[in-house]
Design an enzyme around this catalytic site. Structure first.
Site, mmCIF file in Angstrom:
data_model
loop_
_atom_site.group_PDB
_atom_site.id
_atom_site.type_symbol
_atom_site.label_atom_id
_atom_site.label_comp_id
_atom_site.label_asym_id
_atom_site.label_seq_id
_atom_site.Cartn_x
_atom_site.Cartn_y
_atom_site.Cartn_z
ATOM 1 N N TYR A 183 0.849 -1.187 0.000
ATOM 2 C CA TYR A 183 0.000 0.000 0.000
ATOM 3 C C TYR A 183 0.890 1.243 0.000
ATOM 4 O O TYR A 183 1.628 1.494 0.963
ATOM 5 C CB TYR A 183 -0.904 0.049 1.228
ATOM 6 C CG TYR A 183 -2.003 -0.987 1.287
ATOM 7 C CD1 TYR A 183 -2.278 -1.824 0.213
ATOM 8 C CD2 TYR A 183 -2.788 -1.117 2.430
ATOM 9 C CE1 TYR A 183 -3.292 -2.754 0.286
ATOM 10 C CE2 TYR A 183 -3.813 -2.039 2.503
ATOM 11 C CZ TYR A 183 -4.058 -2.865 1.432
ATOM 12 O OH TYR A 183 -5.080 -3.788 1.503
ATOM 13 N N LEU A 197 -18.527 -1.247 1.425
ATOM 14 C CA LEU A 197 -19.228 -0.101 0.846
ATOM 15 C C LEU A 197 -19.017 -0.017 -0.668
ATOM 16 O O LEU A 197 -19.206 1.048 -1.267
ATOM 17 C CB LEU A 197 -18.769 1.192 1.525
ATOM 18 C CG LEU A 197 -19.014 1.245 3.039
ATOM 19 C CD1 LEU A 197 -18.542 2.563 3.613
ATOM 20 C CD2 LEU A 197 -20.477 1.014 3.364
ATOM 21 N N GLY A 198 -18.636 -1.126 -1.255
ATOM 22 C CA GLY A 198 -18.490 -1.168 -2.707
ATOM 23 C C GLY A 198 -17.518 -0.141 -3.245
ATOM 24 O O GLY A 198 -17.720 0.409 -4.325
ATOM 25 N N ARG A 199 -16.435 0.125 -2.481
ATOM 26 C CA ARG A 199 -15.427 1.121 -2.855
ATOM 27 C C ARG A 199 -16.052 2.508 -3.088
ATOM 28 O O ARG A 199 -15.593 3.276 -3.923
ATOM 29 C CB ARG A 199 -14.651 0.666 -4.094
ATOM 30 C CG ARG A 199 -13.892 -0.640 -3.887
ATOM 31 C CD ARG A 199 -13.171 -1.064 -5.144
ATOM 32 N NE ARG A 199 -12.447 -2.298 -4.938
ATOM 33 C CZ ARG A 199 -12.991 -3.517 -5.012
ATOM 34 N NH1 ARG A 199 -14.275 -3.635 -5.309
ATOM 35 N NH2 ARG A 199 -12.271 -4.602 -4.800
ATOM 36 N N GLY A 200 -17.086 2.794 -2.324
ATOM 37 C CA GLY A 200 -17.721 4.102 -2.416
ATOM 38 C C GLY A 200 -19.011 4.106 -3.199
ATOM 39 O O GLY A 200 -19.711 5.121 -3.224
#
Length: 340
Positions: free
Chosen positions: A60, A210-213
């Site tokens: 990351y 959260l579904g990547r936003g």
């Protein structure tokens, strides 16, 4: 902000952790520019509220995320934090993914750098980010087990692997949890993987809750989200319409759609721990406050009706990355699900 979390255990053999956990990838620019001081505050706010689980990866930000966590923990007790670290993903100079390497000699090297960057003498959960097709999972897990015996690692985890791989890994050494994408939009693990983990007493740390936003987010997708199939063209409009179906129920529960989605994952079983990414302090507040949202079975059934399994459109990663997911493989190829 509430000041306590639910405590859950990662499988039969793993550590007790706060639920939800904090996913730290977004604090190193994965979804757009971030302010490092604010990123440290995000971690502090989470820990100050009683959170314990920090999820990271040595790749990351090409190591930046681990040094950021070290800065945030500088004046904190190491015993108060559970550090879950992924390894093995290779990067190219442009920051793109360049493959996976989980050879025993390589993972020892990766851990050496992680310990130095994190400023610690051990990692609580250590896991390969993906299955390395060139290295039997038994070799990788066996090598991590040796690190457990040396006290450098406390527990072994896995990430994005399928049921067969999970069984093979668990035959070598205890596996505390498998990290998998799971949300109201991504329910593929329910086909086989979830039952396999439960049969073996292995927990699930659920990311992408959260579904990547997509769930509860606003504005145009930035950073890594911009290349996700679910954010492309007609897929995006379709998926946003699905998410909008949750608005009425969220209002009735006195919650945001994001909090409802987090509560949904938590309600699927005590062996599941949602891991939520946050880049701003207000997002930490939203995440923590999701613990007050309790869903009854009738409400869970309603969510199934509003967003049926497989109704989302677009794979969860671009095709070139889907091919690397052991969790998506069927008969030697990755599954193009009904969500495509």
């Amino acid at each position: 902000m509430i000041t306590s979390f639910e405590t859950r255990t990662l499988g039969r053999t793993g550590p007790a952790v706060s639920s939800p956990g904090l996913g730290c990838m977004g604090l190193s620019g994965a979804y757009g520019d971030v302010d490092e001081d604010q990123s440290v505050r995000v971690i502090h706010d989470y820990l100050d509220a009683g959170g314990t689980l920090l999820d990271t990866g040595d790749f990351y930000g090409a190591g930046h995320n681990e040094t950021l966590i070290a800065r945030a923990l500088r004046d904190r007790s190491r015993d108060d934090v559970i550090l879950s670290v992924k390894f093995g993903a290779l990067l190219n100079p442009a920051g793109g993914m360049g493959g996976i390497d989980t050879r025993p000699v390589a993972l020892q090297n990766f851990l050496t750098y992680s310990l130095r960057r994190l400023g610690t003498d051990h990692v609580d959960v250590y896991r390969p980010a993906r299955l390395d097709p060139a290295v039997p999972i038994e070799e990788t897990v066996g090598a991590i087990a040796e690190l457990v015996n040396q006290g450098l690692v406390r527990h072994i985890g896995l990430s994005e692997v399928g049921a067969e791989t999970i069984r093979r890994a668990a035959a070598v050494a205890p596996i505390c949890d498998v990290q998998l994408e799971y949300s109201v939009l991504s329910r593929g693990i329910e086909d086989e993987i979830l039952d396999t983990c439960r049969d073996l007493g292995i927990g699930i740390t659920a990311y992408g809750v959260l579904g990547r936003g997509m769930i509860g987010g606003t504005g145009e997708p930035t950073g890594g989200r911009a290349i996700q199939p679910r954010f492309q063209g007609d897929n995006r409009a379709h998926n946003e319409a699905l998410v909008a179906r949750l608005e009425e129920l969220a209002r009735a529960k006195g919650a945001t759609i994001a909090q409802l989605a987090i509560a949904w994952v938590a309600a699927r079983g005590d062996d599941l721990v949602p891991v939520i990414g946050a880049r701003r302090p207000d997002q930490v507040t939203t995440m923590i406050d999701s613990a007050r949202v309790v869903l009854e079975q009738a409400e869970l059934d309603l969510i199934d009706e509003l967003i049926p399994p497989g109704s989302a459109r677009g794979d969860r990663y671009p095709t070139r990355y889907m091919a690397d997911l052991d969790s998506e493989r069927r008969s030697g190829t990755y599954a193009i699900s009904s969500e495509s």
